[in-house]
Design an enzyme around this catalytic site. Structure first.
Site, short mmCIF file in Angstrom:
data_model
loop_
_atom_site.label_atom_id
_atom_site.label_comp_id
_atom_site.label_asym_id
_atom_site.label_seq_id
_atom_site.Cartn_x
_atom_site.Cartn_y
_atom_site.Cartn_z
N ASN A 32 73.49 42.61 4.30
CA ASN A 32 74.60 42.88 5.23
C ASN A 32 74.56 41.95 6.46
O ASN A 32 75.33 42.14 7.39
CB ASN A 32 74.62 44.35 5.67
CG ASN A 32 73.37 44.73 6.48
OD1 ASN A 32 72.47 43.92 6.66
ND2 ASN A 32 73.32 45.97 6.94
N GLY A 82 64.94 45.93 5.15
CA GLY A 82 64.46 46.89 6.12
C GLY A 82 64.64 46.39 7.54
O GLY A 82 64.75 45.20 7.77
N SER A 124 53.58 47.01 3.94
CA SER A 124 52.93 46.36 5.08
C SER A 124 51.51 46.88 5.26
O SER A 124 51.21 48.04 4.96
CB SER A 124 53.74 46.67 6.33
OG SER A 124 53.01 46.36 7.48
N TYR A 149 58.48 52.56 12.60
CA TYR A 149 58.60 51.52 11.58
C TYR A 149 57.50 51.70 10.52
O TYR A 149 57.77 51.71 9.32
CB TYR A 149 58.49 50.12 12.21
CG TYR A 149 58.20 49.04 11.20
CD1 TYR A 149 59.19 48.61 10.32
CD2 TYR A 149 56.93 48.48 11.08
CE1 TYR A 149 58.91 47.64 9.36
CE2 TYR A 149 56.65 47.52 10.13
CZ TYR A 149 57.64 47.10 9.27
OH TYR A 149 57.36 46.15 8.31
N LYS A 153 57.54 52.77 6.26
CA LYS A 153 56.85 52.11 5.14
C LYS A 153 55.99 53.13 4.38
O LYS A 153 55.97 53.17 3.15
CB LYS A 153 55.95 50.97 5.64
CG LYS A 153 56.71 49.78 6.19
CD LYS A 153 57.44 49.02 5.10
CE LYS A 153 58.28 47.90 5.65
NZ LYS A 153 59.36 47.47 4.76
N ASN A 199 57.51 38.73 17.56
CA ASN A 199 56.30 38.29 16.85
C ASN A 199 55.73 37.01 17.44
O ASN A 199 56.44 36.21 18.06
CB ASN A 199 56.60 38.10 15.36
CG ASN A 199 57.03 39.40 14.70
OD1 ASN A 199 58.18 39.56 14.33
ND2 ASN A 199 56.11 40.34 14.60
P1 NAD Z 1 64.25 40.10 7.92
O1 NAD Z 1 64.84 40.96 8.97
O2 NAD Z 1 64.32 38.64 8.09
O3 NAD Z 1 64.84 40.49 6.49
C1 NAD Z 1 65.35 41.75 6.19
C2 NAD Z 1 66.71 41.54 5.62
O4 NAD Z 1 67.28 42.78 5.25
C3 NAD Z 1 67.69 40.88 6.60
O5 NAD Z 1 68.32 39.83 5.93
C4 NAD Z 1 68.67 41.99 6.95
O6 NAD Z 1 69.95 41.49 7.26
C5 NAD Z 1 68.63 42.81 5.68
N1 NAD Z 1 68.99 44.21 5.83
C6 NAD Z 1 68.44 45.16 6.63
N2 NAD Z 1 69.04 46.35 6.43
C7 NAD Z 1 69.98 46.15 5.48
C8 NAD Z 1 70.93 46.97 4.84
N3 NAD Z 1 71.05 48.27 5.15
N4 NAD Z 1 71.72 46.44 3.90
C9 NAD Z 1 71.64 45.13 3.57
N5 NAD Z 1 70.77 44.29 4.13
C10 NAD Z 1 69.95 44.80 5.08
O7 NAD Z 1 62.73 40.55 7.76
P2 NAD Z 1 61.55 39.92 6.88
O8 NAD Z 1 60.50 39.47 7.82
O9 NAD Z 1 62.10 38.98 5.88
O10 NAD Z 1 61.01 41.23 6.18
C11 NAD Z 1 61.42 41.61 4.88
C12 NAD Z 1 60.75 42.92 4.53
O11 NAD Z 1 59.34 42.76 4.63
C13 NAD Z 1 61.12 44.07 5.48
O12 NAD Z 1 61.22 45.26 4.74
C14 NAD Z 1 59.92 44.14 6.41
O13 NAD Z 1 59.72 45.43 6.92
C15 NAD Z 1 58.79 43.75 5.46
N6 NAD Z 1 57.62 43.23 6.16
C16 NAD Z 1 57.77 42.17 7.02
C17 NAD Z 1 56.66 41.69 7.72
C18 NAD Z 1 56.83 40.55 8.69
O14 NAD Z 1 55.93 40.36 9.52
N7 NAD Z 1 57.88 39.76 8.64
C19 NAD Z 1 55.40 42.28 7.53
C20 NAD Z 1 55.29 43.35 6.64
C21 NAD Z 1 56.41 43.82 5.96
N1 UDP Z 2 51.19 38.81 20.45
C1 UDP Z 2 51.03 38.31 21.75
N2 UDP Z 2 52.14 37.90 22.43
C2 UDP Z 2 53.40 37.96 21.89
C3 UDP Z 2 53.54 38.46 20.57
C4 UDP Z 2 52.41 38.88 19.89
O1 UDP Z 2 49.92 38.24 22.26
O2 UDP Z 2 54.37 37.59 22.56
C5 UDP Z 2 49.99 39.24 19.72
C6 UDP Z 2 50.01 40.72 19.35
O3 UDP Z 2 49.44 41.48 20.40
C7 UDP Z 2 49.18 40.74 18.09
C8 UDP Z 2 49.41 39.38 17.45
O4 UDP Z 2 49.97 38.55 18.49
O5 UDP Z 2 47.82 40.83 18.42
C9 UDP Z 2 50.40 39.41 16.30
O6 UDP Z 2 51.56 40.11 16.74
P1 UDP Z 2 52.87 40.17 15.87
O7 UDP Z 2 53.87 40.97 16.64
O8 UDP Z 2 53.26 38.79 15.46
O9 UDP Z 2 52.42 40.92 14.54
P2 UDP Z 2 51.79 42.39 14.31
O10 UDP Z 2 50.37 42.15 13.92
O11 UDP Z 2 51.95 43.18 15.55
O12 UDP Z 2 52.60 42.91 13.17
#
Ligand code: NAD
Ligand code: UDP
Length: 338
Positions: A32, A82, A124, A149, A153, A199
């Site tokens: 979306n 998500g 995650s 969040y 999960k 992040n």
């Molecule tokens: P992202 O936000 O870039 O991707 C999520 C995508 O889902 C986006 O494109 C968003 O537009 C879409 N979306 C959300 N809700 C929707 C809905 N109701 N309908 C249609 N589309 C929808 O995030 P990402 O970093 O690519 O993460 C992908 C998945 O991995 C997520 O579920 C996130 O929680 C999980 N995850 C991410 C990380 C991270 O650090 N990036 C770590 C662990 C888990």
């Molecule tokens: N962090 C930081 N400054 C920032 C963003 C993140 O010091 O502006 C640190 C945060 O405290 C963590 C690590 O970087 O220890 C990774 O954070 P991130 O949010 O990228 O991922 P998380 O492990 O929280 O999912």
């Protein structure tokens, strides 16, 4: 295989789409664009020379999703769709529970209605919580999460596990990601956060490109080697390749299978800053600030199971992650809006 990527236009989804196409699979994306742009998908098509079937759709919308399932002969679903901002989830918990859980239920209902049996889920490391010893192993009991969040999960893992337990023909892979950073080596696709990044790596990249003045390191008084938090950072292309292995594994492996996708090696925030400076020959202005609520001092993966069972292991180095993050950011200072 024909794979539906729910939320596939986002950061991890777009890199996974590229890896799947390059491995000979067909890709259908439903997104979306809440946190993404269709431009990411156009670039994936350009990089691979292959088409993606793309739908603008809310994955909570059962009618829209049924149409997609009926129009495509889907073999496997990967659920990326998500909301993922930890701080925002504390302020808007209902929004997070509604979106993350509803998308999961809708996908399961559409799969049930159309006979699709394979589900790969973006979980995650957050589900291990503070109680577990480090490194985290898949056999550990899940802990308590520190924010809504994380709880979504945790709950989605439970819902999926229950759904699969009730249908002996269903197969589920839960992928527990550690900290994905980096971008495709071309610099054409990457992470494009809206507003000020939460992040670490996007924040550092935006300091480097001059959009933000300095990085605040959240805490330097942790019980870690240099006082800053340690995480298991993984290159997003390694993570994407982990999904390819998962979809090629899933059909022959009934029930629920869980894999950590991490490198097994932790780096501190300061080590990341220094590595980014060295890899890209530039300086990052930073200062130390207070701890961020909910942060754990350190955690990383035991990544042995994915290696043994999926034959997957992360191969890219921290230098690769830092170079590729910067390559994406400097070519696209305003993300996909450029
Ligand atoms: P992202 O936000 O870039 O991707 C999520 C995508 O889902 C986006 O494109 C968003 O537009 C879409 N979306 C959300 N809700 C929707 C809905 N109701 N309908 C249609 N589309 C929808 O995030 P990402 O970093 O690519 O993460 C992908 C998945 O991995 C997520 O579920 C996130 O929680 C999980 N995850 C991410 C990380 C991270 O650090 N990036 C770590 C662990 C888990
Ligand atoms: N962090 C930081 N400054 C920032 C963003 C993140 O010091 O502006 C640190 C945060 O405290 C963590 C690590 O970087 O220890 C990774 O954070 P991130 O949010 O990228 O991922 P998380 O492990 O929280 O999912």
């Amino acid at each position: 295989m024909k794979i539906l990527l729910a939320g596939g236009a986002g950061y991890i989804g777009s890199h996974t789409a590229l890896a799947l196409l390059n491995s000979g699979h067909d890709v259908v994306i439903a997104d979306n664009y809440y946190n993404a742009s269709p431009e990411a998908v156009r670039r994936v098509e350009k990089l691979t020379g292959k088409p993606v079937t793309l739908y603008e759709a809310d994955v909570q919308d059962r009618d829209a999703m049924m149409k997609i399932f009926k129009e495509n002969d889907i073999d496997c679903v990967i659920h990326f769709a998500g909301l993922k901002a930890v701080g925002e989830s504390v302020k808007k918990p209902l929004f997070y529970y509604r979106n993350n859980i509803d998308t999961t239920l809708t996908l399961l209902e559409c799969m049930e209605a159309t006979g699709v049996k394979n589900f790969v889920f973006s979980s995650s490391a957050t589900v291990y919580g503070a109680e577990n010893a480090i490194p985290y192993v898949e056999t550990m009991h899940r802990g308590s999460c520190s924010n809504p969040y994380g709880w979504t999960k945790y709950m989605m893992e439970q819902i999926l596990t229950d759904a699969v337990a009730a249908d002996p023909d269903m197969n589920l892979v839960l992928l527990r990601y550690f900290n994905p950073i980096g971008a495709h080596e071309s610099g054409m696709i990457g992470e494009d956060p809206k507003g000020i990044p939460n992040n670490l790596m996007p924040y550092i990249s935006q300091v480097a490109v001059g959009k933000l003045d300095h990085l605040t390191i959240f805490g330097n008084d942790y019980d870690t080697p240099d006082g800053t938090c340690r995480r298991d950072y993984i290159h997003v292309m390694d993570l994407a390749e982990g999904h390819v292995k998962a979809v090629e594994y899933i059909a022959d492996h009934p029930g629920t299978n869980i894999f950590n996708l991490g490198t097994g090696t932790p780096y501190s925030v300061l080590e990341i800053v220094k590595a980014f400076e060295k890899a890209n020959d530039l300086k990052i202005k930073y200062e130390f600030g207070p701890r961020r609520a909910g942060d754990l001092p350190e955690f990383w993966a035991n990544a042995d199971k994915a290696k043994k069972v999926l034959g997957w292991t992360a191969t890219r180095t921290l230098e690769d992650m830092c170079r590729d993050s910067w390559n994406w950011q400097k070519q696209n200072p305003n993300g996909y809006r450029d």
